[in-house]
Design a protein around this motif. Structure first.
Motif, PDB file in Angstrom:
ATOM      1  N   ASP A  51      14.709   4.595   3.224  1.00 22.21           N
ATOM      2  CA  ASP A  51      15.661   5.594   3.711  1.00 22.21           C
ATOM      3  C   ASP A  51      15.017   6.983   3.760  1.00 22.21           C
ATOM      4  OD1 ASP A  51      18.158   6.651   4.474  1.00 22.21           O
ATOM      5  OD2 ASP A  51      18.700   7.061   2.385  1.00 22.21           O
ATOM      6  N   ARG A  52      14.090   7.232   2.829  1.00 23.07           N
ATOM      7  CA  ARG A  52      13.409   8.536   2.766  1.00 23.07           C
ATOM      8  C   ARG A  52      12.141   8.561   3.608  1.00 23.07           C
ATOM      9  NH1 ARG A  52      16.546   7.695  -1.041  1.00 23.07           N
ATOM     10  NH2 ARG A  52      17.445   9.274  -2.418  1.00 23.07           N
ATOM     11  N   GLY A  53      11.838   7.456   4.281  1.00 24.53           N
ATOM     12  CA  GLY A  53      10.617   7.423   5.083  1.00 24.53           C
ATOM     13  C   GLY A  53       9.356   7.293   4.253  1.00 24.53           C
ATOM     14  N   LEU A  54       9.479   6.901   2.981  1.00 21.81           N
ATOM     15  CA  LEU A  54       8.286   6.770   2.135  1.00 21.81           C
ATOM     16  C   LEU A  54       7.591   5.431   2.343  1.00 21.81           C
ATOM     17  CD1 LEU A  54       9.618   8.518  -1.089  1.00 21.81           C
ATOM     18  CD2 LEU A  54       7.887   9.363   0.497  1.00 21.81           C
ATOM     19  N   VAL A  55       8.318   4.455   2.874  1.00 22.15           N
ATOM     20  CA  VAL A  55       7.664   3.248   3.399  1.00 22.15           C
ATOM     21  C   VAL A  55       8.209   2.995   4.799  1.00 22.15           C
ATOM     22  CG1 VAL A  55       7.228   2.114   1.182  1.00 22.15           C
ATOM     23  CG2 VAL A  55       9.339   1.637   2.395  1.00 22.15           C
ATOM     24  N   ILE A  70       0.840  -1.213   0.000  1.00 20.84           N
ATOM     25  CA  ILE A  70       0.000   0.000   0.000  1.00 20.84           C
ATOM     26  C   ILE A  70       0.868   1.252   0.000  1.00 20.84           C
ATOM     27  CG2 ILE A  70      -1.690   1.319   1.344  1.00 20.84           C
ATOM     28  CD1 ILE A  70      -2.490  -1.531   2.570  1.00 20.84           C
ATOM     29  N   GLN A  71       1.888   1.247   0.835  1.00 21.94           N
ATOM     30  CA  GLN A  71       2.771   2.410   0.904  1.00 21.94           C
ATOM     31  C   GLN A  71       3.551   2.603  -0.389  1.00 21.94           C
ATOM     32  OE1 GLN A  71       4.847   2.781   4.921  1.00 21.94           O
ATOM     33  NE2 GLN A  71       3.970   0.745   5.109  1.00 21.94           N
ATOM     34  N   VAL A  72       3.960   1.486  -0.995  1.00 18.92           N
ATOM     35  CA  VAL A  72       4.694   1.598  -2.263  1.00 18.92           C
ATOM     36  C   VAL A  72       3.769   2.154  -3.339  1.00 18.92           C
ATOM     37  CG1 VAL A  72       5.970   0.341  -4.038  1.00 18.92           C
ATOM     38  CG2 VAL A  72       6.303  -0.256  -1.632  1.00 18.92           C
ATOM     39  N   LEU A  73       2.515   1.694  -3.369  1.00 17.91           N
ATOM     40  CA  LEU A  73       1.546   2.256  -4.317  1.00 17.91           C
ATOM     41  C   LEU A  73       1.439   3.764  -4.151  1.00 17.91           C
ATOM     42  CD1 LEU A  73      -1.381  -0.331  -4.307  1.00 17.91           C
ATOM     43  CD2 LEU A  73      -0.303   0.625  -6.355  1.00 17.91           C
ATOM     44  N   LYS A  74       1.311   4.213  -2.909  1.00 12.57           N
ATOM     45  CA  LYS A  74       1.182   5.658  -2.665  1.00 12.57           C
ATOM     46  C   LYS A  74       2.446   6.402  -3.101  1.00 12.57           C
ATOM     47  CE  LYS A  74      -1.928   7.222  -0.958  1.00 12.57           C
ATOM     48  NZ  LYS A  74      -3.207   7.649  -1.573  1.00 12.57           N
ATOM     49  N   ALA A  75       3.601   5.750  -2.955  1.00 13.79           N
ATOM     50  CA  ALA A  75       4.855   6.414  -3.316  1.00 13.79           C
ATOM     51  C   ALA A  75       5.079   6.463  -4.822  1.00 13.79           C
ATOM     52  CB  ALA A  75       6.033   5.713  -2.646  1.00 13.79           C
TER      53      ALA A  75
END
Lengths: 346, 346, 346, 346
Positions: free
Chosen positions: B310-314, B190-195
């Motif tokens: 590393d960027r906090g995107l997941v 889900i987080q990867v989709l949003k990113a």
């Protein structure tokens, strides 16, 4: 006008007479972009047999009696008041779908997902002297191509082209493509594969005559579908299977076999239908295969296919029947006695 | 060293003790590019339950007893004579496959189809203090990321990323993606989709706790899998279905439902497994759907995922267990009592 | 061993003797994956003339004297201790770049952006009896192909293939591709275009002999570069220009003309070099053209090209010279007197 | 009706009054698919300054006096007899090109290469109370969006989206994108980048106010264009440069700098214009860069952008001026005094 009319379904394809050749009212121009085409040729498709079997009965809202024939070419007979792109007398091939041009799918080039009527399936088609279609569906023929000689491109060719184009986009030199079935669609698909990429082409069919046609169409290898076809294809591909398997049959053993012939990370394209895909999700993830459904093709696909035909890069093998002989053509198709594609000539 | 060892299969997952915590010999450097990693964290995966059930028994040549754990991160303990890219003490995450770099698949970037050992599946894995892997599999961690906090990216994260990356490549603003399952893989997916794209994300799960986690991860809508989930997804997508359905479950009703939730010309991605795809070829051609198998991910997929982390995107949601508590973790997973992913800490 | 050595630059290419044929020390195996190849053929490239002109002097750290020749094939003479993929006596073609396999670019399949030595450009090359290369660079030849007959594929062929592969990915039936230059690269590029797609191919060259070769290679149309070539191409494309222009010349009028021959939304591929791109940003946005630089090709590109060669889908036109005649070959190339590609045979 | 009319060119942009606010005749429905829109907002674009400078004079057949304004939104005022997709009163945004739907480019989804009028450039535009457009150009606005707040999406936003969409297709996590210019287009482009991919975004601008806006829009890093911007970008990208550089300026030093900021195998996107690309073909091949021209965007691009706006994933920064104050808006734009985009409100 004369037409070959379907009056009733025949779920087991047992009757000698599927359609009735008779007089029916002519179609009329009713809206701005309607076009009436005088049919020069109407291809006879396995889908017509599936229609007769009732396979489409619950999918489309057509009421019997109606006129089949979704693979048509001819000459413009009459045009609606808004038509500007074609004129009476022009030779044309008819894209089978009268797509809605204002939909988002159409604006993105995906005509096949842009709704609309599909003459021959959900309304009267081309087993007749005249066909009502729409301006958006028409492509003018170059002088090199006569309607009766190109009609099968409108569906058989277009469907084969659409699927092969997807496959050719990932087929590299050294890769291998398998075509299952070298009939009406397959014999075009083989030629399109040869035109669009440099992959080796293995053709699988039950009929020696079909395999002979396949070799004439450019097949690198041919394999008799005698029960050992999976092993034969694996042997020809170093045990790995093919990067693309294009299944023009889609029923019986073809489906399971086609999936087995597909290499890891490869693609299995479904074009023919009537059967069922059954595969464990674990098998799908371990092999990372992709299974691709294919629905006819877009308007620009048909433009591209006609460019191939115009250059002689694909050639149709057809057998002509009079419109009055539609039942003979349908029976011959049912009995696997047609090399290439049957075409009705009014 | 200590390890949690699998001594026998348990086809119905009925025993309280799946693995035995005990002393075993340490792995040794045997060839030029071998690397020994001191395990900082080893993720506990549904595949481990499938291993215990014997689902992989005929697929891979592993002999019991052996050590599971294919989702590992830690610190370099020792390196072979040819290793130049990492040094003792470096924190690393371990790509699960020890791919053969000289194969054509590897030269094209498709590590997952480049053969090689898969520690934890076909050889000893990371339910242990030390793990033998290879230089090609290692990615150095940035300072922001500790091994025990990132171990689940090595397989759960990587697998989710790999499938979502394929989907994101065709998901446009205004499109919709469905994630079935918001557990170990799903909550990352889900987080990867949003990113990676701007599509709306609908998450389907049986558990309210999982749906709550899904909302925290950025889900646009959540749907309880209560038997009406297909209707709910269709309602949320104007009746059309979603352009991408990513099935992190892959068993039970999820498969048939996932296919129904997929719009015409859309893609159904299989990530979880255990069930079966069954669909008529006619349905596949009329809807022009594509079914995509997904196999973990490539080395560069993992590099990209670590860039996101590393960027906090997941962000991972994990629950830590001692290595000695491996059975508790496996039982909790089996019983659906883990939010996010379980990680074993030696 | 004997070699043709470059001792000094010659900025205007005025000397009769560019290189000196003499005895030099043999290369030695120094590291694990080194391989010594006995040169069977070394292609003579326009880049060699550019090297002599000093065009590469500030780009690469090579010190004179050194041995040119970056387009090589031969037989394995000796291998380092780590080499497992080839053995002494194997016939091979040498990818020109000794790429670093552990870089992210290499892991993604982009060898050309994975650093490493480029024998013949930044270190000793194949104008010699022996060449030092590395295992990662080698592709075993099938029995159908002899080293001296395929050497030019290692750079000329690979570069042409790499650029044409990008173009073929968007060239549809009915589209048109222009190849500017039908020399060493161009005559391969034309054949690759014919193999990979169904676009029409227009070839532009100043030389009638080159255009004759182009027609033998499958050109649809040929155009003499007599100053009216832009108008001629526009006339052949209905005024619109070509969807792809592949410029194997890249200097003089070719660049500006190539851009003019490119249709709106089309692609101009730079392969040859020496000239300059100059175009207004307004022109770029109004026409929405794309200008694509091309750098040799990847290892898998070369594998694919050898698959084409093995199947007879591309054929090299070469002219053989003895290694001792290297200056004659270079002078003939400079004077436009070579049909196809010159190859030095030790 | 009232309109701001351009009566004469002003090649050096020296006059205080570029346009004249006056009464002009209203546009009329003349054909089936004509639509009259009551303008709610008309964006003021740098292209309008370029029109005044005469830069478009030889490119388009417009005769002065005429009405500029190619970036419009409003409400349907009147419709032609064939219009079915919108009705009087509907709020709409106007795609700037009245494309020909029957062309092959349009059938493939490439509206921008489907010919047609471009109101505001080659015919009367939206610096007026009423605008004549066509049904094919219109997108109905969702309730969340008011015409005056979205008008700049019709060109500035669409152009930024179109270019960024191409870039996002290859930008991976860990990659970096540079946006040159954070004005009317750039501030939208930055937000689209953040929405469509996970790359880091570096924004370069001469103005601190623009960089502040860039940070609000989500820029990862901002760099003052003070003459050292190339070094600054290289430092932020580990010396390699960015995978994508999107140049919203396209004149002055931006072009050469943008190319230098692009990494090997990277892409430089031209959006702004007025300057010139100058680069050696040798540089293009050694670096394997690609230079991409960008022309506004397609109808479906605009649909997608409105989906982003509707979800709050992009937000416009606008400054409103009365239609009667058009000259003030144009002067403010010329003098770099507008944050975001100026919009004329009738």
């Amino acid at each position: 006008m004369k037409a070959a009319v379907l009056n009733q379904y025949d779920l087991k394809l047992e009757r000698p007479e599927f359609v009735v050749y008779k007089d029916v009212p002519e179609p009329k121009i009713e809206s701005l972009f309607d076009v009436i085409v005088r049919v020069g040729g109407a291809g006879v498709c396995r889908t017509d047999l599936h229609v007769i079997e009732g396979l489409w009965r619950d999918r489309v809202p057509v009421q019997l009696p109606y006129i089949m024939g979704h693979e048509n070419a001819g000459w413009i007979e009459a045009v609606g008041a808004g038509v500007t792109g074609v004129k009476v007398g022009d030779p044309v091939i008819c894209h089978p779908l009268l797509s809605h041009g204002e939909t988002l799918a159409a604006r993105r080039g995906n005509d096949m997902h842009a709704g609309g009527a599909f003459p021959g399936i959900d309304s009267n088609g081309g087993y007749a002297e005249l066909l009502k279609t729409a301006e958006r569906a028409l492509i003018k023929l170059p002088r090199t191509l006569a309607p009766k000689d190109v009609a099968p491109y409108a569906d058989a060719g277009l469907t084969a082209y659409h699927a092969v184009k997807k496959a050719a986009a990932h087929l590299l030199p050294g890769d291998c493509a398998v075509a299952i079935g070298a009939g009406g669609l397959g014999h075009i698909g083989i030629q399109v594969l040869k035109a669009l990429c440099a992959a080796d082409v293995i053709v699988v069919d039950r009929s020696e005559a079909a395999l002979k046609l396949a070799r004439e169409c450019g097949a690198t290898h041919t394999v008799r579908a005698d029960g050992n076809e999976v092993d034969a294809v694996l042997a020809l591909t170093g045990g790995a299977g093919a990067q693309a398997v294009i299944d023009f049959v889609g029923e019986g053993a073809a489906v399971a076999n086609g999936l087995k012939m597909t290499c890891n990370a490869g693609y299995y394209y479904i074009v023919g239908y009537g059967g069922k895909v059954e595969i464990a999700t674990m098998e799908m993830i371990v092999t990372e295969k992709t299974i691709v459904g294919n629905l006819v093709g877009t308007y620009s696909d048909l433009v591209e296919l006609m460019a191939l035909a115009d250059r002689g890069l694909v050639n149709l093998t057809t057998r002509e029947y009079r419109l009055s002989e539609a039942n003979t053509a349908l029976q011959d198709l049912k009995n696997g006695q047609i090399k290439g594609r049957a075409v009705l000539i009014p």
